[in-house]
Design a protein around this motif. Structure first.
Motif, PDB file in Angstrom:
ATOM      1  N   ALA A  88       0.822  -1.206   0.000  1.00 22.42           N
ATOM      2  CA  ALA A  88       0.000   0.000   0.000  1.00 22.42           C
ATOM      3  C   ALA A  88       0.860   1.262   0.000  1.00 22.42           C
ATOM      4  CB  ALA A  88      -0.929  -0.014   1.207  1.00 22.42           C
ATOM      5  N   SER A  89       2.003   1.201   0.678  1.00 26.65           N
ATOM      6  CA  SER A  89       2.883   2.370   0.754  1.00 26.65           C
ATOM      7  C   SER A  89       3.742   2.518  -0.497  1.00 26.65           C
ATOM      8  CB  SER A  89       3.802   2.248   1.975  1.00 26.65           C
ATOM      9  OG  SER A  89       4.702   1.157   1.804  1.00 26.65           O
ATOM     10  N   GLY A  90       3.880   1.430  -1.230  1.00 28.05           N
ATOM     11  CA  GLY A  90       4.730   1.464  -2.418  1.00 28.05           C
ATOM     12  C   GLY A  90       6.195   1.265  -2.095  1.00 28.05           C
ATOM     13  N   ARG A  91       6.524   1.060  -0.814  1.00 27.36           N
ATOM     14  CA  ARG A  91       7.925   0.867  -0.416  1.00 27.36           C
ATOM     15  C   ARG A  91       8.316  -0.598  -0.530  1.00 27.36           C
ATOM     16  NH1 ARG A  91       6.015   3.935   4.085  1.00 27.36           N
ATOM     17  NH2 ARG A  91       6.495   6.159   3.890  1.00 27.36           N
ATOM     18  N   MET A  92       9.586  -0.840  -0.793  1.00 27.07           N
ATOM     19  CA  MET A  92      10.104  -2.193  -0.836  1.00 27.07           C
ATOM     20  C   MET A  92       9.962  -2.808   0.556  1.00 27.07           C
ATOM     21  SD  MET A  92      10.870  -2.343  -3.988  1.00 27.07           S
ATOM     22  CE  MET A  92      11.757  -3.889  -4.182  1.00 27.07           C
ATOM     23  N   SER A  93       9.603  -4.093   0.598  1.00 25.27           N
ATOM     24  CA  SER A  93       9.393  -4.758   1.885  1.00 25.27           C
ATOM     25  C   SER A  93       9.587  -6.257   1.736  1.00 25.27           C
ATOM     26  CB  SER A  93       7.978  -4.468   2.409  1.00 25.27           C
ATOM     27  OG  SER A  93       7.028  -5.261   1.728  1.00 25.27           O
ATOM     28  N   GLY A  94       9.381  -6.960   2.818  1.00 25.47           N
ATOM     29  CA  GLY A  94       9.502  -8.416   2.806  1.00 25.47           C
ATOM     30  C   GLY A  94       8.210  -9.108   2.425  1.00 25.47           C
ATOM     31  N   ILE A  95       7.137  -8.354   2.234  1.00 23.14           N
ATOM     32  CA  ILE A  95       5.849  -8.953   1.872  1.00 23.14           C
ATOM     33  C   ILE A  95       5.937  -9.549   0.475  1.00 23.14           C
ATOM     34  CG2 ILE A  95       3.401  -8.497   1.470  1.00 23.14           C
ATOM     35  CD1 ILE A  95       3.607  -6.190   3.461  1.00 23.14           C
ATOM     36  N   HIS A  96       5.510 -10.784   0.336  1.00 24.18           N
ATOM     37  CA  HIS A  96       5.585 -11.463  -0.945  1.00 24.18           C
ATOM     38  C   HIS A  96       4.453 -12.485  -1.076  1.00 24.18           C
ATOM     39  CE1 HIS A  96       7.523 -14.155   1.918  1.00 24.18           C
ATOM     40  NE2 HIS A  96       7.305 -15.148   1.058  1.00 24.18           N
ATOM     41  N   GLY A  97       4.285 -13.026  -2.272  1.00 26.47           N
ATOM     42  CA  GLY A  97       3.277 -14.059  -2.477  1.00 26.47           C
ATOM     43  C   GLY A  97       2.301 -13.761  -3.602  1.00 26.47           C
ATOM     44  N   THR A  98       1.467 -14.753  -3.892  1.00 32.26           N
ATOM     45  CA  THR A  98       0.488 -14.674  -4.969  1.00 32.26           C
ATOM     46  C   THR A  98      -0.916 -14.573  -4.396  1.00 32.26           C
ATOM     47  OG1 THR A  98       1.908 -16.005  -6.416  1.00 32.26           O
ATOM     48  CG2 THR A  98      -0.434 -15.871  -6.998  1.00 32.26           C
ATOM     49  N   GLN A  99      -1.681 -13.635  -4.936  1.00 35.60           N
ATOM     50  CA  GLN A  99      -3.047 -13.407  -4.458  1.00 35.60           C
ATOM     51  C   GLN A  99      -3.998 -13.343  -5.643  1.00 35.60           C
ATOM     52  OE1 GLN A  99      -4.082 -10.318  -1.283  1.00 35.60           O
ATOM     53  NE2 GLN A  99      -4.757  -9.252  -3.125  1.00 35.60           N
ATOM     54  N   VAL A 100      -5.186 -13.912  -5.490  1.00 36.99           N
ATOM     55  CA  VAL A 100      -6.180 -13.881  -6.562  1.00 36.99           C
ATOM     56  C   VAL A 100      -7.506 -13.389  -5.992  1.00 36.99           C
ATOM     57  CG1 VAL A 100      -7.353 -15.198  -8.351  1.00 36.99           C
ATOM     58  CG2 VAL A 100      -5.022 -15.815  -7.703  1.00 36.99           C
ATOM     59  N   MET A 101      -8.104 -12.427  -6.696  1.00 37.50           N
ATOM     60  CA  MET A 101      -9.368 -11.843  -6.240  1.00 37.50           C
ATOM     61  C   MET A 101     -10.539 -12.340  -7.081  1.00 37.50           C
ATOM     62  SD  MET A 101      -8.195  -7.959  -5.328  1.00 37.50           S
ATOM     63  CE  MET A 101      -6.911  -7.861  -6.548  1.00 37.50           C
ATOM     64  N   TYR A 102     -11.724 -12.336  -6.482  1.00 39.58           N
ATOM     65  CA  TYR A 102     -12.923 -12.802  -7.162  1.00 39.58           C
ATOM     66  C   TYR A 102     -14.107 -11.922  -6.782  1.00 39.58           C
ATOM     67  CZ  TYR A 102     -14.676 -14.789  -2.768  1.00 39.58           C
ATOM     68  OH  TYR A 102     -15.157 -14.935  -1.485  1.00 39.58           O
ATOM     69  N   GLN A 103     -15.232 -12.161  -7.451  1.00 35.68           N
ATOM     70  CA  GLN A 103     -16.439 -11.377  -7.190  1.00 35.68           C
ATOM     71  C   GLN A 103     -17.360 -12.135  -6.232  1.00 35.68           C
ATOM     72  OE1 GLN A 103     -19.952 -10.994  -9.949  1.00 35.68           O
ATOM     73  NE2 GLN A 103     -19.019  -8.998 -10.403  1.00 35.68           N
ATOM     74  N   VAL A 104     -17.488 -11.599  -5.029  1.00 36.55           N
ATOM     75  CA  VAL A 104     -18.347 -12.218  -4.020  1.00 36.55           C
ATOM     76  C   VAL A 104     -19.803 -12.192  -4.474  1.00 36.55           C
ATOM     77  CG1 VAL A 104     -19.158 -12.075  -1.633  1.00 36.55           C
ATOM     78  CG2 VAL A 104     -16.758 -11.575  -2.166  1.00 36.55           C
ATOM     79  N   ALA A 105     -20.186 -11.133  -5.187  1.00 35.26           N
ATOM     80  CA  ALA A 105     -21.584 -10.965  -5.614  1.00 35.26           C
ATOM     81  C   ALA A 105     -22.001 -11.945  -6.698  1.00 35.26           C
ATOM     82  CB  ALA A 105     -21.803  -9.530  -6.099  1.00 35.26           C
ATOM     83  N   ASP A 106     -21.061 -12.728  -7.222  1.00 38.63           N
ATOM     84  CA  ASP A 106     -21.399 -13.717  -8.239  1.00 38.63           C
ATOM     85  C   ASP A 106     -22.162 -14.873  -7.596  1.00 38.63           C
ATOM     86  OD1 ASP A 106     -21.570 -15.523 -10.289  1.00 38.63           O
ATOM     87  OD2 ASP A 106     -19.418 -15.916 -10.424  1.00 38.63           O
ATOM     88  N   ALA A 107     -23.468 -14.857  -7.748  1.00 34.49           N
ATOM     89  CA  ALA A 107     -24.330 -15.854  -7.091  1.00 34.49           C
ATOM     90  C   ALA A 107     -24.068 -17.270  -7.578  1.00 34.49           C
ATOM     91  CB  ALA A 107     -25.798 -15.494  -7.310  1.00 34.49           C
TER      92      ALA A 107
END
Length: 355
Positions: free
Chosen positions: A252-271
């Motif tokens: 969120a800050s745009g600064r280099m950090s140790g946070i890493h990994g793969t994330q995938v988002m989806y639509q909760v409203a998809d019934a």
């Protein structure tokens, strides 16, 4: 003094009138030529020439080929070779572009276009010294059938659902002036596009594409930046079975950090639950291929293209550009290829298509 000025003005106007009459009498074709030049000038500025398209189905049926409806016929100048004609399409703008070498603004007068204009919203022409380009704007996304027979190019517009068993839309995030995250001189837009292009190659070379099992459409294949509305509208308009958007993550800050990994988002409203199933398949495939850390399948309804999608949608954040190790991986051709293959496999799994 005033009377002298009026007299001189009247004499001058009389002389001009006589000269104009002499020109028109001596050169009767002058008016026609001037009118033609005016029309040509308008065409050269890429103005609409749809009015020049004649509706003559009989002329088309006389040269019809099996399996082709021949909705449009263009005549090819005799000195132009078949392989010199360039045809491209832009599904975002519903535009088919045809570039023919050697033609100028007189093309539509010398070689009238014949066909059915029911699906055509506009027809424009532009030219430079070496070639002319005809842009055909359609009323929706169509697949293009094309065939050259003698000196004629036949074009037929096919509804994608009549051709393919499944339709997929793939989006590379950002583009052009919207670079996304920028770290150590590397731009997110370039990483996203590189992965998409590798996916495109996989689809183009697969038997699945050859058998018309999947029709794949891309929001961009170069450094352009369609609006968010254009991206999601393409998926909605096509009533796609799946809509995938490719991105690279950052803190969120745009600064280099140790946070890493793969994330995938989806639509909760998809019934139907298909958005989450697709997202889960994408995450599992990426984790297995990249050996990355899971950041999970998470709700993404606050993101415009996810909440606005009327079809199953997923946004894959491949890795963090704000992590030194993952940034090195994200700019790697090998890592991009692995990500492309993982997403390709996830699409086939979600559509229950065996390779």
């Amino acid at each position: 003094m005033e009377e002298k000025v009026i007299k001189v003005f009247a004499i001058s106007m009389g002389v001009i009138t006589i000269l104009l009459c002499a020109i028109l009498i001596g050169f009767p074709e002058f008016h026609t030529y001037a009118t033609h030049l005016n029309q040509s000038a308008k065409i050269a500025k890429k103005e609409s020439v749809l009015y020049l398209l004649r509706d003559d189905p009989k002329a088309l049926s006389s040269s019809s080929q099996k399996g082709m409806q021949k909705q449009l016929r263009l005549e090819i100048p005799k000195d132009v070779k078949k392989d010199e004609i360039k045809i491209s399409s832009n599904p975002i703008s519903h535009t088919i572009s045809i570039t023919i070498p050697g033609i100028d603004e007189n093309y539509f007068y010398d070689f009238p276009m014949i066909g059915n204009s029911n699906h055509i919203e506009d027809l424009t022409y532009s030219s430079n010294r070496d070639e002319g380009t005809i842009d055909i704007v359609l009323d929706q996304v169509y697949e293009l059938d094309q065939k050259i027979d003698g000196n004629y190019l036949y074009l037929d517009f096919i509804d994608p659902h009549q051709r393919y068993d499944h339709i997929v839309v793939i989006d590379a995030g950002h583009g052009k002036n919207a670079a996304g995250a920028i770290k150590e001189g590397h731009m997110e837009k370039d990483i996203d596009l590189a992965i998409l292009l590798k996916m495109k190659k996989l689809f183009d070379e697969s038997d699945i594409a050859a058998e018309n099992k999947i029709g794949v459409y891309y929001t961009r294949t170069d450094d352009r930046n369609p609006s968010l509305e254009e991206r999601v509208s393409l998926a909605n308009e096509l009533k796609a079975d799946l809509f995938l958007s490719i991105h690279s993550n950052s803190t969120a800050s745009g600064r280099m950090s140790g946070i890493h990994g793969t994330q995938v988002m989806y639509q909760v409203a998809d019934a139907s639950g298909q958005s989450k199933i697709f997202a889960t398949n994408c995450l599992n495939s990426l984790l297995m291929s990249l050996n990355s850390t899971s950041k999970g399948v998470v709700a993404g309804d606050e993101i415009y293209i996810i909440r606005s999608s009327k079809v199953p949608v997923t946004m894959a954040e491949i890795g963090f550009m704000t992590n030194e190790e993952e940034l090195r991986q994200l700019i790697s051709e090998d890592y991009q290829q692995k990500a492309a293959k993982a997403l390709y496999d996830a699409i086939l799994t979600s559509l229950q298509i065996q390779q």
